[in-house]
Design an enzyme around this catalytic site. Structure first.
Site, mmCIF file in Angstrom:
data_model
loop_
_atom_site.group_PDB
_atom_site.id
_atom_site.type_symbol
_atom_site.label_atom_id
_atom_site.label_comp_id
_atom_site.label_asym_id
_atom_site.label_seq_id
_atom_site.Cartn_x
_atom_site.Cartn_y
_atom_site.Cartn_z
ATOM 1 N N ASP A 202 54.096 12.414 60.359
ATOM 2 C CA ASP A 202 53.213 13.326 60.204
ATOM 3 C C ASP A 202 53.528 14.695 60.505
ATOM 4 O O ASP A 202 53.684 14.981 61.909
ATOM 5 C CB ASP A 202 51.950 12.946 60.913
ATOM 6 C CG ASP A 202 50.759 14.018 60.361
ATOM 7 O OD1 ASP A 202 51.042 15.063 59.823
ATOM 8 O OD2 ASP A 202 49.653 13.782 60.712
ATOM 9 N N ALA A 203 54.614 15.321 59.891
ATOM 10 C CA ALA A 203 55.176 16.306 60.309
ATOM 11 C C ALA A 203 54.988 17.509 59.568
ATOM 12 O O ALA A 203 55.432 18.910 60.006
ATOM 13 C CB ALA A 203 56.928 16.226 59.953
ATOM 14 N N LYS A 204 54.113 17.647 58.585
ATOM 15 C CA LYS A 204 53.612 18.786 57.907
ATOM 16 C C LYS A 204 54.798 19.812 57.719
ATOM 17 O O LYS A 204 54.530 21.115 57.958
ATOM 18 C CB LYS A 204 52.372 19.624 58.459
ATOM 19 C CG LYS A 204 51.438 18.556 58.757
ATOM 20 C CD LYS A 204 49.931 18.792 59.333
ATOM 21 C CE LYS A 204 48.917 17.683 59.409
ATOM 22 N NZ LYS A 204 49.292 16.886 60.361
ATOM 23 N N ARG A 205 55.808 19.365 56.967
ATOM 24 C CA ARG A 205 57.121 20.443 56.630
ATOM 25 C C ARG A 205 56.830 20.816 55.356
ATOM 26 O O ARG A 205 55.690 20.802 54.515
ATOM 27 C CB ARG A 205 58.353 19.508 56.887
ATOM 28 C CG ARG A 205 58.613 18.818 58.092
ATOM 29 C CD ARG A 205 58.696 19.733 59.182
ATOM 30 N NE ARG A 205 58.095 19.322 60.561
ATOM 31 C CZ ARG A 205 58.941 19.089 61.494
ATOM 32 N NH1 ARG A 205 60.358 18.903 61.133
ATOM 33 N NH2 ARG A 205 58.518 18.638 62.337
ATOM 34 N N THR B 176 54.417 13.898 55.846
ATOM 35 C CA THR B 176 53.634 14.914 55.235
ATOM 36 C C THR B 176 54.114 16.128 55.237
ATOM 37 O O THR B 176 55.020 16.645 55.852
ATOM 38 C CB THR B 176 52.430 15.015 56.434
ATOM 39 O OG1 THR B 176 52.830 15.377 57.419
ATOM 40 C CG2 THR B 176 51.614 13.626 56.366
#
Ligand SMILES: O=c1ccn([C@@H]2O[C@H](COP(=O)(O)O)[C@@H](O)[C@H]2O)c(=O)[nH]1
Length: 273
Positions: free
Chosen positions: A94-97, A121
């Protein structure tokens, strides 16, 4: 891992639980702090106690990046431990890159090749050329924020453009991208009333659903409105499971919390078959 393999694991375990490994050194049992790598030791104990109850683990990278090199090493050891011992479990960074194309490619390599996660993510704000580099990876999944669990989701995501909510534009537009079958979407458990509309746009996609537990989302409502005939849901709980106790019994207490959720899921799955 393919979505078919994920679905078959869900059926085998009667669970679509994802456990969030959001390790905060201020919250873990004090006795672990004496060990060389407390973050990894905490994760290892949680995984050993809960792997039979869940189908996915989701470390949020913020909780590792915050501790610099030692945090990143603990993340690396955790994913290696999972891949070596439980290859059937779906892993989510879950890194939201998401960035311009060549930068996104490097993010994708970091999470899919170097760390060997099954999925990562991403944030949709920069559009098609920021996400397609992730989608180029075979047998990997890119999980895009659609409608998030926080109250800030109402600032932009539900605002209307041409009479349609932005999150709906995100879902519809992303379906046209190359390799869009590798997309999954984040939809918050706190937004259960939106799932019916979301399923009209993405009936077959997996939805990663955070917000059960500490954020107050309701598992039954999410299942009622969000489940498809392949289940199609990964429901995440992080703090509600991993911090059930901050004493020596932390792993068994985490397992008790995970078992409660798994049993609720099993009851829902029985109504499907
Ligand atoms: O919309 C979103 C997207 C991501 N998250 C992340 O999921 C977990 C939730 O943790 P809990 O302790 O179960 O509340 C955390 O890593 C968030 O950053 C989210 O909550 N909502």
């Amino acid at each position: 891992m393919t979505t078919q393999q994920l679905t078959s694991e869900i059926r085998k375990k009667n669970s679509f639980l994802c456990i969030g490994l959001d390790v905060d050194l201020d919250k873990i049992p004090k006795h672990l702090l004496e060990l060389e790598d407390p973050i990894f030791e905490f994760n290892k104990a949680i995984i050993q106690a809960t792997h039979h109850l869940c189908v996915a683990y989701k470390p949020n990278t913020a909780f590792y990046e915050a501790y610099g090199l030692k945090g990143w090493k603990a993340l690396q050891k955790t994913i290696e431990y999972l891949n070596d011992n439980y290859p059937e479990i779906f892993t989510i960074a879950d890194a939201k890159r998401g960035d311009i194309g060549n930068t996104s490619t490097m993010y994708a390599k970091a999470f899919f090749e170097d760390l060997a996660f099954d999925s990562v993510t991403v944030a949709p704000y920069m559009g098609k050329d920021s996400i397609e580099p992730f989608l180029a990876f075979n047998n990997k999944h890119t999980i895009m924020l659609a409608l998030t669990s926080n109250t800030g989701a109402f600032d932009f995501q539900t605002q209307k453009i041409d009479d349609k909510a932005l999150y709906k534009h995100v879902l519809e537009t992303s379906k046209q991208w190359e390799n869009s079958e590798r997309l999954m979407y984040v939809v918050g458990a706190t937004k259960a009333e939106y799932f019916t509309d979301i399923r009209k746009i993405v009936p077959h996609s997996f939805l990663l659903v955070p917000g059960v537990g500490a954020q107050g989302g309701n598992l039954q409502d999410v299942c009622k409105y969000g489940m498809n005939d392949q289940v199609g849901l990964l429901i995440n709980s992080s703090r509600g499971i991993i911090y059930a106790s901050n004493d020596k019994d932390f792993a068994s207490e985490a397992a008790s919390k995970a078992l409660q959720l798994q049993q609720e899921m099993e009851a829902v799955l029985l109504t499907l078959s």
